[in-house]
Design a protein around this motif. Sequence first.
Motif, mmCIF file in Angstrom:
data_model
loop_
_atom_site.group_PDB
_atom_site.id
_atom_site.type_symbol
_atom_site.label_atom_id
_atom_site.label_comp_id
_atom_site.label_asym_id
_atom_site.label_seq_id
_atom_site.Cartn_x
_atom_site.Cartn_y
_atom_site.Cartn_z
ATOM 1 N N LEU B 567 34.343 53.088 39.760
ATOM 2 C CA LEU B 567 34.988 51.787 39.640
ATOM 3 C C LEU B 567 33.965 50.666 39.723
ATOM 4 O O LEU B 567 34.035 49.678 38.997
ATOM 5 C CB LEU B 567 36.031 51.613 40.743
ATOM 6 N N ALA B 568 32.980 50.845 40.638
ATOM 7 C CA ALA B 568 31.954 49.801 40.771
ATOM 8 C C ALA B 568 31.191 49.668 39.458
ATOM 9 O O ALA B 568 30.892 48.553 39.005
ATOM 10 C CB ALA B 568 31.023 50.153 41.918
ATOM 11 N N ALA B 569 30.886 50.799 38.858
ATOM 12 C CA ALA B 569 30.157 50.755 37.597
ATOM 13 C C ALA B 569 30.990 50.067 36.522
ATOM 14 O O ALA B 569 30.497 49.240 35.746
ATOM 15 C CB ALA B 569 29.808 52.180 37.162
ATOM 16 N N ALA B 570 32.281 50.414 36.492
ATOM 17 C CA ALA B 570 33.147 49.786 35.507
ATOM 18 C C ALA B 570 33.225 48.280 35.738
ATOM 19 O O ALA B 570 33.205 47.476 34.791
ATOM 20 C CB ALA B 570 34.545 50.401 35.590
ATOM 21 N N LEU B 571 33.266 47.903 37.002
ATOM 22 C CA LEU B 571 33.343 46.476 37.335
ATOM 23 C C LEU B 571 32.122 45.741 36.805
ATOM 24 O O LEU B 571 32.215 44.683 36.189
ATOM 25 C CB LEU B 571 33.458 46.315 38.853
ATOM 26 N N GLU B 572 30.947 46.337 37.062
ATOM 27 C CA GLU B 572 29.723 45.685 36.598
ATOM 28 C C GLU B 572 29.719 45.550 35.089
ATOM 29 O O GLU B 572 29.315 44.529 34.540
ATOM 30 C CB GLU B 572 28.499 46.504 37.036
ATOM 31 N N ARG B 573 30.164 46.601 34.421
ATOM 32 C CA ARG B 573 30.232 46.563 32.976
ATOM 33 C C ARG B 573 31.094 45.403 32.499
ATOM 34 O O ARG B 573 30.743 44.678 31.567
ATOM 35 C CB ARG B 573 30.864 47.867 32.518
ATOM 36 N N LEU B 574 32.228 45.249 33.148
ATOM 37 C CA LEU B 574 33.147 44.198 32.732
ATOM 38 C C LEU B 574 32.563 42.817 33.021
ATOM 39 O O LEU B 574 32.697 41.892 32.220
ATOM 40 C CB LEU B 574 34.486 44.349 33.464
ATOM 41 N N ARG B 575 31.907 42.695 34.163
ATOM 42 C CA ARG B 575 31.403 41.359 34.525
ATOM 43 C C ARG B 575 30.369 40.890 33.528
ATOM 44 O O ARG B 575 30.213 39.690 33.295
ATOM 45 C CB ARG B 575 30.803 41.382 35.934
ATOM 46 N N THR B 576 29.658 41.834 32.929
ATOM 47 C CA THR B 576 28.634 41.434 31.982
ATOM 48 C C THR B 576 29.139 41.484 30.538
ATOM 49 O O THR B 576 28.407 41.241 29.611
ATOM 50 C CB THR B 576 27.402 42.354 32.103
#
Lengths: 115, 888
Positions: B567-576
Amino acid sequence: MTRNASLALVQGTLDMLVLKALTFGRRHGYGVAQWVRATTGGRLEVEEGALYTALHRMERRGWLESEWGVSENNRRAKYYALTAEGRRQLRSQKRQWSEYADAVFAVLESKEARA
Amino acid sequence: MRRGRSVLRMLRLRDATRDVEEELRHHFEETVRELLSRGLTEAEAGREASARFGDVAHYRRELESIDRGMARRVRLQRRREALRDVAVDAVRAVVRSRWLTVAVMATLALGLGVNATMFDIIDRLLLSPPPHVADADRLRRVHVEQWEEWARERRTRGTLSLPEFVAMTEAASLAGGAAWAEQRLTAGHGMDARPLTTVAVSGNYFDVVGARPVLGRFIEPSDDAVSAERVVVLGHAFWQSEYGGATDVLGRTLAAGSATYTIVGVAPKGMTSLRLAPVDVWVPARQVMTQQALEGWGYLTFGGVVRLRDGIDESVAAEQMTGVLRRARAEQAEGSMDDAARVILAPLLEARGPMAVAEVRVAKWLAAVAVIVLLIACINVANLLLARVIRQRREIAVRVALGVSRRRLAGQTLLEGLLLGLLGGAAALLGARWLGTAAGRILLPGVAWAEVGWSSRVVPITVLAACATGVCAAIVPAIHASGRGVANALRGAGTGAAVRTTSRFRTALALVQAALSVMLLVGAGLFVRSFAAAHSTDLGFDMRDVLYADVRYSPGTTTAAERPAILAAALERLRTHPAVEAAALAGTAPLSGTMMLNVTLPDRDSLPVIGSGYHIFQTVAGDYFELLRVRAVRGRTLRADDAWRDARVAVVNETMARALWPDADPIGACIQVRTTDCIQVVGVVPDTKQQGIRQQPAMQYFLSMRDDDGSGTLLVRPRVRGAGAADAIRAAILDTDPRIRMVEVVAARERLDPQLRAWRLGASLFTAFGLLALLVSAIGLYAVMAFDVSQRTREIGVRCALGATRARIAGLVVMRALAVAGAGIVIGAALAAALAPRLRDSLYDVHPHDAVTYAAVAVTLIAVALAAALLPANRAARVDPNIALRAD
């Protein structure tokens, strides 16, 4: 013929007699009874009650129509008359009766042993 | 003709006896007379006459019976003929006055259509059992009422845990019990993945329900075992759409969730879940649900239904089940389960049980409103018919004088009413067919409206209502059509008594319509204000355009420990991501449920209690507060770099800050959650309504997320709105990790809409019906005024001749309309004020006697009455006294 069979026959022919009685004009029940007695010369035993039944039944079937009137003796009486349908019925029943009588006579008068 | 007269006399039954008597008397008199003239004695003549005649009693009876039969037949024939004549006249009248017929048909179609629609909905929700359930009145839905710690009061719940349900169904008065749980299984993968509406059932579910498959077989008890072969039953609509209704579908496999299932049967058309929701597939419970869900006493995931044994009363069964449940729980002796739990057996239909949603109440109100609308429409029709009768009074008078029976005239009008009613009803059914499904979908979208077609009772009920309405509307016109007040009409008096009394009657009817309309509009107004208040309630955060994304993993590929990292990885992906303005991760997304865990403070034993005393908490990562546009009032909010650290930090809401640190600055203070570790407070934010519109003030705190927080929902605010945004987000998340099987993206607003739905419905449908009622009433008022003016031309002419100005005449008409409206407002408002308190539970932040609403309705009605009176007033003012006085 047994009594029952003769009664049945009479009922059918009774209707015819009554119809015929009225071909000469309207009559009341008593008049019909008188005519039948006079014409058959007393040879046919007809209960007058049965005549009245025949009159009423034929009125229900629409072969006769009735009307109250005043008789020759100044009395209230119910008169009956033929309707068109009644006349037709009389003709057809007369024809049937003749055909039946012819057939019976043919049998009675036959001179041949085989057909 | 001769036959006719004698037959007329024959019509009287008792005369048959007399006639026969007289006929036979004549016969005997003549016979005796003849015999006497032949020389017999009286006695001999009598005997001879009897002998000739035969059994007198017998023949008399025969004659009488023949005559009676004849009379009866003639009477019946005459009646049939009369009825046919009246019917023909009625049909001709209906066809001849085309505009009237159309107007009446339209009015009735509206009133009846609205009722048919509402009746269909109410029937399906409340009256008829769910489709394909056998012997539904022996089935009961199981609820448990117990003390709930978190609410600090006794609450009833319709969801049960499987162990407690199994325990309950040991009760002897039951002939069987079945449990089910609504699930969503994922079929497909990645971008093609889609959820299947699944119902996981206990093995005997279909047996208890009593349905029969249309293909193959249903799930059996032997299927409901972990070791059994995996089987699935398809829903009918699903079978049609996915397999084209192919009959060779049995034996094929379906991949869903983490397994493959063999298709063993297809459910009949229209079979839904017991909550009336559409179902894609049914599977055995033990094959889809986790061990915890199947065995945990605290896992409330199942709905339960039981079948009562014949002759057993519901209360007896409930008592038995309560006893069994308490004993079983005592044996468990787990946790803080309350021993005073009680089993409640409710009707099968959820809308009739204790868990009925607010929309059901609204539906009931709307049904009542529909009846009122029909009443108003019926009054209009009565007025229209009455007006025509008045216009035709000369014609009627002539017919009466010619010998047409009054009963026949009245009967004709009644028959016309019936005919018009039936025509209106037919039009109504056609409209309601389409409208009903649409209305149902708007009212309760969770219910499978389209599948079932029409409730079988709607058509007969509507036909009945149509006939009743038509006849009722025609009663008063029929009375007047029977020619009362005939003499006046023939003499030509323009304002005969008949016209006057009917005028009063018609005005009274218009008044009733006005009052009813006011009542409905007040209800509508209250709902509109409720909806406006609810809609504009500040939740404390901005949800517009926000999307929620829920991640589902391929089974067996991830452990609970691995998921936070994904989820953290997905979050970072989305933020960028270029299409994303802000992204965040939250333990529970707002409006999707709440988690509660009380904090403790290191230096205090007891803490103040606000509301239910529970503290709502939320774990966040990413730009949560920026995304929701929440600004700190003190200190700062949580930032993206606060998450995934060893030490958490917290942000509290104002209620908590005020309650726990009334005199000090909360910034820098410590709170403890579960452990004694100090979690520092770094900021204070305004109160937000995490649960929804109706949330009461409560203490709430936010923690930065950590690696051991298992799950969460991704929140995204895209830069550009539209469907493309959802797809882009889905693709981006799927890209993050191959172990992600499916991503469900929904708009955050969809979580809010169900909360608003009841008020939105009340507002929109109530208003629609209210306006309909107002329109019909306005038309009715106009018709009454117009007709009156046309009937009173002579009176107007007299007034003109006596010196009244045109303005004055017009003023009279307008005053009359205002009087009707005024009286209607008073009566209607009084009725509304009396009934409105019943709406209290359905309203939001509005008082049942809200002055603004009542005032607005009053003004509306006055305006409408003025508008309705405009044309008639105009016409009255333009009456030429010369023509008016000469006429008639």
